[in-house]
Design a protein around this motif. Structure first.
Motif, mmCIF file in Angstrom:
data_model
loop_
_atom_site.group_PDB
_atom_site.id
_atom_site.type_symbol
_atom_site.label_atom_id
_atom_site.label_comp_id
_atom_site.label_asym_id
_atom_site.label_seq_id
_atom_site.Cartn_x
_atom_site.Cartn_y
_atom_site.Cartn_z
ATOM 1 N N VAL A 79 0.850 -1.191 0.000
ATOM 2 C CA VAL A 79 0.000 0.000 0.000
ATOM 3 C C VAL A 79 0.887 1.243 0.000
ATOM 4 C CG1 VAL A 79 -1.748 1.304 1.259
ATOM 5 C CG2 VAL A 79 -1.831 -1.191 1.247
ATOM 6 N N VAL A 80 0.634 2.161 -0.924
ATOM 7 C CA VAL A 80 1.366 3.421 -0.947
ATOM 8 C C VAL A 80 0.770 4.321 0.120
ATOM 9 C CG1 VAL A 80 2.070 5.395 -2.333
ATOM 10 C CG2 VAL A 80 1.798 3.159 -3.407
ATOM 11 N N VAL A 81 1.567 4.655 1.126
ATOM 12 C CA VAL A 81 1.027 5.300 2.321
ATOM 13 C C VAL A 81 0.673 6.762 2.101
ATOM 14 C CG1 VAL A 81 1.487 5.861 4.735
ATOM 15 C CG2 VAL A 81 2.303 3.703 3.789
ATOM 16 N N ALA A 82 1.505 7.500 1.365
ATOM 17 C CA ALA A 82 1.303 8.938 1.240
ATOM 18 C C ALA A 82 -0.112 9.323 0.768
ATOM 19 C CB ALA A 82 2.359 9.540 0.323
ATOM 20 N N PRO A 83 -0.634 8.734 -0.320
ATOM 21 C CA PRO A 83 -1.987 9.086 -0.746
ATOM 22 C C PRO A 83 -3.051 8.719 0.287
ATOM 23 C CG PRO A 83 -0.805 7.979 -2.505
ATOM 24 C CD PRO A 83 0.011 7.813 -1.261
ATOM 25 N N VAL A 84 -2.803 7.664 1.044
ATOM 26 C CA VAL A 84 -3.758 7.262 2.076
ATOM 27 C C VAL A 84 -3.862 8.339 3.138
ATOM 28 C CG1 VAL A 84 -4.222 5.599 3.913
ATOM 29 C CG2 VAL A 84 -3.406 4.806 1.690
ATOM 30 N N LEU A 85 -2.711 8.895 3.527
ATOM 31 C CA LEU A 85 -2.708 9.915 4.566
ATOM 32 C C LEU A 85 -3.208 11.251 4.057
ATOM 33 C CD1 LEU A 85 0.719 9.088 6.263
ATOM 34 C CD2 LEU A 85 -1.526 8.124 6.698
ATOM 35 N N ALA A 86 -3.073 11.490 2.761
ATOM 36 C CA ALA A 86 -3.481 12.767 2.189
ATOM 37 C C ALA A 86 -4.991 12.916 2.103
ATOM 38 C CB ALA A 86 -2.872 12.921 0.801
ATOM 39 N N VAL A 87 -5.720 11.851 2.349
ATOM 40 C CA VAL A 87 -7.176 11.888 2.213
ATOM 41 C C VAL A 87 -7.808 12.915 3.141
ATOM 42 C CG1 VAL A 87 -7.669 10.075 3.910
ATOM 43 C CG2 VAL A 87 -9.241 10.445 2.026
ATOM 44 N N ALA A 88 -7.205 13.157 4.294
ATOM 45 C CA ALA A 88 -7.760 14.142 5.230
ATOM 46 C C ALA A 88 -7.834 15.511 4.600
ATOM 47 C CB ALA A 88 -6.907 14.187 6.500
ATOM 48 N N GLY A 89 -6.881 15.816 3.741
ATOM 49 C CA GLY A 89 -6.848 17.115 3.104
ATOM 50 C C GLY A 89 -8.027 17.358 2.197
ATOM 51 N N PHE A 90 -8.353 16.389 1.360
ATOM 52 C CA PHE A 90 -9.459 16.658 0.448
ATOM 53 C C PHE A 90 -10.815 16.523 1.135
ATOM 54 C CE2 PHE A 90 -11.022 12.449 -0.469
ATOM 55 C CZ PHE A 90 -9.940 11.593 -0.643
ATOM 56 N N ILE A 91 -10.865 15.928 2.313
ATOM 57 C CA ILE A 91 -12.119 15.954 3.076
ATOM 58 C C ILE A 91 -12.409 17.388 3.509
ATOM 59 C CG2 ILE A 91 -13.238 15.284 5.245
ATOM 60 C CD1 ILE A 91 -11.861 12.629 5.062
ATOM 61 N N MET A 92 -11.363 18.035 4.024
ATOM 62 C CA MET A 92 -11.528 19.397 4.516
ATOM 63 C C MET A 92 -11.734 20.380 3.359
ATOM 64 S SD MET A 92 -11.404 18.816 7.686
ATOM 65 C CE MET A 92 -11.456 20.527 8.253
ATOM 66 N N ALA A 93 -11.101 20.097 2.217
ATOM 67 C CA ALA A 93 -11.157 21.034 1.095
ATOM 68 C C ALA A 93 -12.476 20.962 0.331
ATOM 69 C CB ALA A 93 -9.999 20.763 0.137
ATOM 70 N N ALA A 94 -13.118 19.811 0.350
ATOM 71 C CA ALA A 94 -14.336 19.645 -0.447
ATOM 72 C C ALA A 94 -15.469 20.513 0.089
ATOM 73 C CB ALA A 94 -14.747 18.180 -0.439
ATOM 74 N N LYS A 95 -16.153 21.244 -0.808
ATOM 75 C CA LYS A 95 -17.316 22.052 -0.422
ATOM 76 C C LYS A 95 -18.570 21.235 -0.693
ATOM 77 C CE LYS A 95 -15.033 26.433 -1.385
ATOM 78 N NZ LYS A 95 -15.064 27.723 -2.131
ATOM 79 N N ALA A 96 -18.645 20.125 0.027
ATOM 80 C CA ALA A 96 -19.704 19.168 -0.261
ATOM 81 C C ALA A 96 -21.080 19.678 0.111
ATOM 82 C CB ALA A 96 -19.425 17.861 0.478
ATOM 83 N N GLU A 97 -21.131 20.650 1.015
ATOM 84 C CA GLU A 97 -22.446 21.142 1.402
ATOM 85 C C GLU A 97 -23.156 21.820 0.226
ATOM 86 O OE1 GLU A 97 -19.639 22.156 2.577
ATOM 87 O OE2 GLU A 97 -19.441 24.327 2.427
ATOM 88 N N GLU A 98 -22.397 22.176 -0.800
ATOM 89 C CA GLU A 98 -22.991 22.828 -1.958
ATOM 90 C C GLU A 98 -23.254 21.840 -3.086
ATOM 91 O OE1 GLU A 98 -20.326 25.899 -3.098
ATOM 92 O OE2 GLU A 98 -20.426 26.943 -1.181
ATOM 93 N N ASN A 99 -22.802 20.586 -2.932
ATOM 94 C CA ASN A 99 -22.893 19.652 -4.042
ATOM 95 C C ASN A 99 -23.049 18.236 -3.504
ATOM 96 O OD1 ASN A 99 -22.412 17.965 -6.270
ATOM 97 N ND2 ASN A 99 -21.052 19.485 -7.217
ATOM 98 N N LEU A 100 -24.229 17.709 -3.566
ATOM 99 C CA LEU A 100 -24.497 16.364 -3.062
ATOM 100 C C LEU A 100 -23.700 15.320 -3.836
ATOM 101 C CD1 LEU A 100 -26.086 14.535 -1.170
ATOM 102 C CD2 LEU A 100 -27.975 14.546 -2.831
ATOM 103 N N ALA A 101 -23.589 15.504 -5.148
ATOM 104 C CA ALA A 101 -22.840 14.557 -5.971
ATOM 105 C C ALA A 101 -21.364 14.528 -5.555
ATOM 106 C CB ALA A 101 -22.965 14.926 -7.449
ATOM 107 N N GLN A 102 -20.824 15.733 -5.280
ATOM 108 C CA GLN A 102 -19.429 15.816 -4.857
ATOM 109 C C GLN A 102 -19.246 15.138 -3.497
ATOM 110 O OE1 GLN A 102 -16.707 16.891 -6.472
ATOM 111 N NE2 GLN A 102 -15.509 16.227 -4.693
ATOM 112 N N ALA A 103 -20.213 15.301 -2.628
ATOM 113 C CA ALA A 103 -20.152 14.679 -1.302
ATOM 114 C C ALA A 103 -20.128 13.164 -1.438
ATOM 115 C CB ALA A 103 -21.344 15.106 -0.460
#
Length: 363
Positions: A196-220
């Motif tokens: 398992v490549v660890v770096a991308p696994v750990l980077a997932v926290a970043g795009f959780i915070m960055a996503a503006k999912a409240e404006e886009n159900l599909a994106q969520a």
């Protein structure tokens, strides 16, 4: 009039449609927020489990690393000191009577290798295990042989062990590269554990915070699916580290067992040395050396057959201990060494195949 009534009705319908769409938007926004909240909680829980297991595995590797250093310094070091007193040692005549299994006989250590590693380990212990860099003990546990024989100079033992830990991503990970501290510790970059490549696994926290999912159900929903995939990979990492911890524990248990029996053999070897010194002190060369305060020269050929066998038997046991001390648990890429469990099994079998009087001290 018909037209105003129609227009009024159309306006009412448009208003109702607007309310419905507005209501739907509110529901979608609420659903998106809930999905993102669930994704965030799911990731944080997986992250916590991963970090807890990393710490457990790290602690187990550190215990094994410290135990290996002690075995090198105290046990192997004492063997080298005593065994080196004898000249003209010839064990060939005993090889056909008592021998190691083929798996061991093909990778026997010589006295120079044993001496080098024991000196390095002694230096590290004298300097204090705490002086090692993060991950160095985990490195001794995981790559014991490669790290202990890495340099011909004992003067750089601590530096070489610490340096290896500072440049090896796996050692940094197991030696203090916590998620909270930045994920990959001092090494950074891409780290592969258990495939398992660890770096991308750990980077997932970043795009959780960055996503503006409240404006886009599909994106969520898309983000949730990505998080779920990464959480599954984190589970694979945890499984991998559990296997590393278990293997390290088994190696630790075996080394502890061997050290207990080996201590008795070292005691017996000291007795052999004592007898040889008494019996051979009358030789002219040794008389001169004694007057000069120098160590006596002990001739293996003058030992009794029983004492010669004692040297041969502890040599066999030393080879078994050496095999376990040097064999890596992990590959350089950070994956589990496939043959590590087999080597441990073979070492156990070799203990059982030792001559009866020797095997008895190992229970």
């Amino acid at each position: 009039m018909v037209i105003p009534i129609i227009l009024g009705g159309a306006a009412a319908i448009a208003g109702i449609t607007g309310l419905v769409k507005g209501g739907q938007a509110i529901v979608n926004g609420s659903n998106a927020k809930e999905i993102m909240k669930t994704a965030k909680n799911m990731y944080e829980e997986a992250e916590e489990i991963l970090e807890m297991q990393r710490e457990k595995t790290s602690e187990q590797l550190e215990r094994l690393g410290e135990l290996k250093l002690q075995a090198w310094s105290e046990d192997i070091g004492e063997f080298v000191k005593l065994y080196s007193k004898f000249k003209h040692v010839d064990l060939e005549s005993f090889a056909s009577q008592d021998s190691l299994s083929p798996s061991h006989s093909s990778k026997l250590a010589n006295l120079a290798e044993l001496k080098l590693a024991s000196l390095k380990a002694s230096e590290v212990i004298k300097g204090g295990v705490s002086s090692l860099g993060a991950g160095a003990l985990a490195g001794v546990a995981s790559y014991g042989g490669a790290m202990m024989f890495a340099s011909a100079s004992t003067g750089t033992a601590i530096a070489s062990l610490s340096g290896a830990a500072a440049t090896n991503a796996t050692l940094a990970w197991f030696g203090g590269g916590s998620l909270a501290a930045g994920g990959l510790g001092v090494a950074g970059g891409t780290l592969v554990l258990g495939g398992v490549v660890v770096a991308p696994v750990l980077a997932v926290a970043g795009f959780i915070m960055a996503a503006k999912a409240e404006e886009n159900l599909a994106q969520a929903r898309k983000t949730y699916a990505e998080v779920a995939a990464k959480v599954e990979e984190m589970g694979l990492l945890v499984d991998f580290m559990v296997k590393v911890e278990d293997l390290a524990f088994r190696y630790e248990t075996f080394i502890q067992k061997v050290r207990k029996g080996y201590a008795q053999q070292l005691h017996d070897l000291r007795d052999v040395v004592g007898r040889a010194e008494r019996d051979q002190s009358r030789l002219l060369l040794n008389r001169i050396k004694k007057l000069l305060g120098r160590s006596l020269t002990l001739d293996f050929r003058r030992l009794s057959l029983a004492d010669q066998k004692q040297l041969h038997h502890i040599w066999l046991s030393t080879q078994i201990l050496h095999t376990i001390l040097v064999h890596p648990l992990l590959t350089k890429e950070g994956d589990l060494a496939e043959d590590a469990p087999l080597v441990l099994e073979q070492a156990n079998q070799s203990l059982l195949e030792l001559p009866e009087n020797v095997g008895a001290v190992y229970g």
